[in-house]
Design an enzyme around this catalytic site. Structure first.
Site, mmCIF file in Angstrom:
data_model
loop_
_atom_site.group_PDB
_atom_site.id
_atom_site.type_symbol
_atom_site.label_atom_id
_atom_site.label_comp_id
_atom_site.label_asym_id
_atom_site.label_seq_id
_atom_site.Cartn_x
_atom_site.Cartn_y
_atom_site.Cartn_z
ATOM 1 N N ASN B 394 13.159 -4.668 7.358
ATOM 2 C CA ASN B 394 12.568 -5.896 6.850
ATOM 3 C C ASN B 394 11.307 -5.610 6.043
ATOM 4 O OD1 ASN B 394 11.636 -8.449 6.361
ATOM 5 N ND2 ASN B 394 11.412 -9.041 8.492
ATOM 6 N N ASP B 395 10.215 -5.334 6.724
ATOM 7 C CA ASP B 395 8.936 -5.160 6.036
ATOM 8 C C ASP B 395 8.973 -4.075 4.963
ATOM 9 O OD1 ASP B 395 7.671 -7.153 7.473
ATOM 10 O OD2 ASP B 395 7.111 -5.802 9.094
ATOM 11 N N VAL B 396 9.763 -3.035 5.185
ATOM 12 C CA VAL B 396 9.778 -1.923 4.235
ATOM 13 C C VAL B 396 10.474 -2.292 2.924
ATOM 14 C CG1 VAL B 396 9.661 -0.155 6.011
ATOM 15 C CG2 VAL B 396 11.889 -0.913 5.198
ATOM 16 N N THR B 397 11.040 -3.512 2.860
ATOM 17 C CA THR B 397 11.671 -3.950 1.617
ATOM 18 C C THR B 397 10.907 -5.118 1.002
ATOM 19 O OG1 THR B 397 13.027 -5.614 2.734
ATOM 20 C CG2 THR B 397 13.938 -3.399 2.552
ATOM 21 N N ASN B 398 9.826 -5.540 1.629
ATOM 22 C CA ASN B 398 9.166 -6.777 1.229
ATOM 23 C C ASN B 398 8.385 -6.607 -0.073
ATOM 24 O OD1 ASN B 398 7.933 -9.255 1.113
ATOM 25 N ND2 ASN B 398 7.407 -9.283 3.288
#
Lengths: 104, 466
Positions: B394-398
């Protein structure tokens, strides 16, 4: 003037930090988990201290508190040594399988 | 065995350990490296064994301890699922810490056995080294226990903070330094045990406020500590094998911590101070109330999209590990490859709960390691790719990390999945990741949300690919 042996040990220590620094930077990121498990296994070389503690005794027939602490430390370190190296081997084996697949 | 000979052999041990780490520079040489490590360990044990006076009484207990430990360790190593690797490593770190404490306590009560003087009259240099070693060992132990409990899910992964936390930590830290110094003048067991207790407490307190997804840093940091603890004991026992190994492990853990911090664009200090995600999630709950529309898809849609793609990049994250979806994923990829679709994997350095976590899981599922790429090697490819399949990340693609300077993850290097023609997001719900921030990728036109357990969804897609 004589040099304190501590200075020698400190030299070994500092140089080893640098060796560690350069060697670990060359580790490929995909192997970072095996790196952690293998460093964990080798840090259990603390068993060396545990062996000395297990046998260090003032009198031959008495098992002292220090000995008992040594035995426990030996057991803990052994869990780590066997567990650490075997699990590393297990992981690295998986990377190997892939390579065979690739060659096919 | 003479002291000189054993010293030289300990040096050989150190060299073998260096070779073991060196082997990890590529998967081909890594297995040989591991054998160097094992050889080094055997050598160290044998040398020590022949340097001490063996009493038969003790020998029985020693061998029993070795057997019990060895069997337990072997069983754990064979049984442990690869997804549980982070907590296993944390658990192992705690053992190194505890072993260091036990050895130091043993040396404190029987310094004669270690040539350090007599009880209560230990050489000044040795007592300082012992104090430092026992302190780092104790905090490695308690800190690793907390990390283990958090990773195992026994304890909540969210940061636990309270007012005055940093002040308390600073005071205990100062107390520890004071006690180490004080030992020089007063070697009583009260002071020694107080030092141990304070160190246990600080280890506990420094890990408690650190949240779940900062775990890659925590676990690397504890790795480093376990090395410094070994080195501290090495100085106390004047043992070069321990000093060299401790330095190697210590710097290895420190480098991994640095890499992890950099991958999150956070300073080491801010990770240590902890509390990340705790305060930001509050604001986010408010903003979540104004619901934005998302495109909701099912396995059929996902299969259709991928079938018609020329290239797919898979982005795995912690959710894949939790759902144990790696084998199903591999099956899916096999089918796609049969359709002549190019499939690669993109791994963010902090994906998962420890460095390299995703790589091991993919390796377990028989994914060839030359199809798996690190962030910097693959990030430019997203623009020329049809489908990004984000599974449990999640966060690593934000993209907010690139656009919003106010975001807590601003500046963190992220995978540019939004540049793909379409993005498939396998996720259980719209809940934010650990950083507590919404991912704007969910609301983009080219994003299709697949709400399901990662494993079930992947299996359904596999069925629909036929």
């Amino acid at each position: 003037m004589e040099i304190d042996p501590f200075v020698f040990r400190l030299s070994i220590f500092i140089l080893s930090i640098f060796i560690g620094y350069f060697v670990v930077w060359s580790v490929t990121p995909s192997l970072h988990t095996p790196l952690m498990s293998v460093t964990n296994a080798i840090s259990s070389v603390i068993i060396v201290g545990a062996i000395v503690a297990s046998f260090g005794s003032v009198s031959a027939n008495e098992i002292s508190l220090s000995n008992i602490l040594g035995f426990i430390a030996v057991a803990l370190a052994a869990i780590n040594i066997f567990g650490g190296f075997l699990v590393t081997q297990r992981m690295l084996q998986m990377y190997k399988k892939k390579e065979k697949k690739k060659n096919k | 065995m003479s002291a000189n000979l054993s010293s030289i052999l300990y040096l050989v041990t150190g060299v073998l350990f260096i070779l073991a780490l060196r082997g990890l520079s590529s998967p081909e040489t890594s297995r040989k490296g591991n054998f160097f490590g094992i050889a080094g360990m055997i050598l160290a044990i044998v040398v020590t064994f022949f340097s001490v006076e063996i009493f038969s009484n003790n020998l029985i207990f020693f061998i029993s301890a070795l057997l019990v430990g060895g069997i337990t360790g072997s069983l754990i190593a064979y049984k442990i699922p690869m997804t549980a690797m982070p907590q296993l490593v944390a658990g192992f770190h705690s053992l190194v810490g505890l072993a260091a404490v036990l050895v130091a306590v043993s040396a404190y009560y029987s310094p004669e056995a270690f040539n350090l003087g007599t009880f209560g009259n230990i050489k000044t240099a040795s007592i300082i080294e012992m104090g430092i070693g026992v302190s780092i060992g104790a905090l490695t132990f308690s800190g690793s226990i907390i990390a283990f409990l958090k990773l195992q899910g026994i304890m909540s992964g969210s940061p636990i903070t309270f007012p005055g936390q940093h002040l308390l930590n600073a005071l205990i830290g100062a107390l520890i330094i004071f006690l180490v110094g004080f030992l020089v003048f007063n070697q009583t067991s009260e002071v020694f045990w107080m030092l141990i207790l304070a160190s246990f407490l600080i280890g506990f307190l420094i890990i408690v406020p650190i949240g779940g997804a900062d775990m890659p840093v925590v676990i690397s940091m504890l790795n480093s500590y376990s090395g410094w603890a070994a080195a501290g004991i090495g100085f106390t026992l004047e043992n070069t094998a321990l000093i060299i190994t401790g330095a190697l492990v210590g710097s290895s853990g420190a480098i991994l911590s640095y890499i992890m911090c950099k991958a999150m664009n956070r300073s080491f200090i801010s990770v240590i101070l902890g509390g990340f995600g705790a305060e930001t999630s509050l604001d986010d709950n408010k903003s979540k109330q104004d619901q934005k529309p998302v495109k909701n898809g099912n396995a059929e849609d996902a299969a259709f999209l991928m079938k018609n793609a020329a290239s797919v990049i898979i982005v795995p994250g912690y959710g894949m590990a939790v759902a144990q979806a790696q084998h199903a994923l591999r099956e899916m990829v096999d089918k796609l490859k049969k359709m002549d679709i190019k499939v690669t994997y993109a791994i963010h350095p902090v994906a998962g709960r420890m460095p390299g976590h995703m790589n091991v899981l993919l390796a377990e599922a028989n994914v060839p390691y030359d199809e798996v790429f690190e962030l910097e090697d693959i990030n430019n490819d997203f623009a020329n790719t049809d489908v990004a399949f984000v599974i449990g990340a999640n966060d690593v693609t934000n993209p907010v990390a690139k656009t919003d300077p106010k975001s807590p993850i601003y500046g963190m290097p992220v995978l540019d999945v939004e540049k793909c023609k379409s993005v498939l997001f396998v996720k259980r719900s719209l809940s934010p990741g650990y950083a507590g921030i919404d991912n704007e990728l969910f609301y983009k036109d080219n994003t299709l949300m697949l709400f399901a357990d990662a494993k079930k969804m992947t299996e359904n897609i596999v069925k629909n690919l036929d």
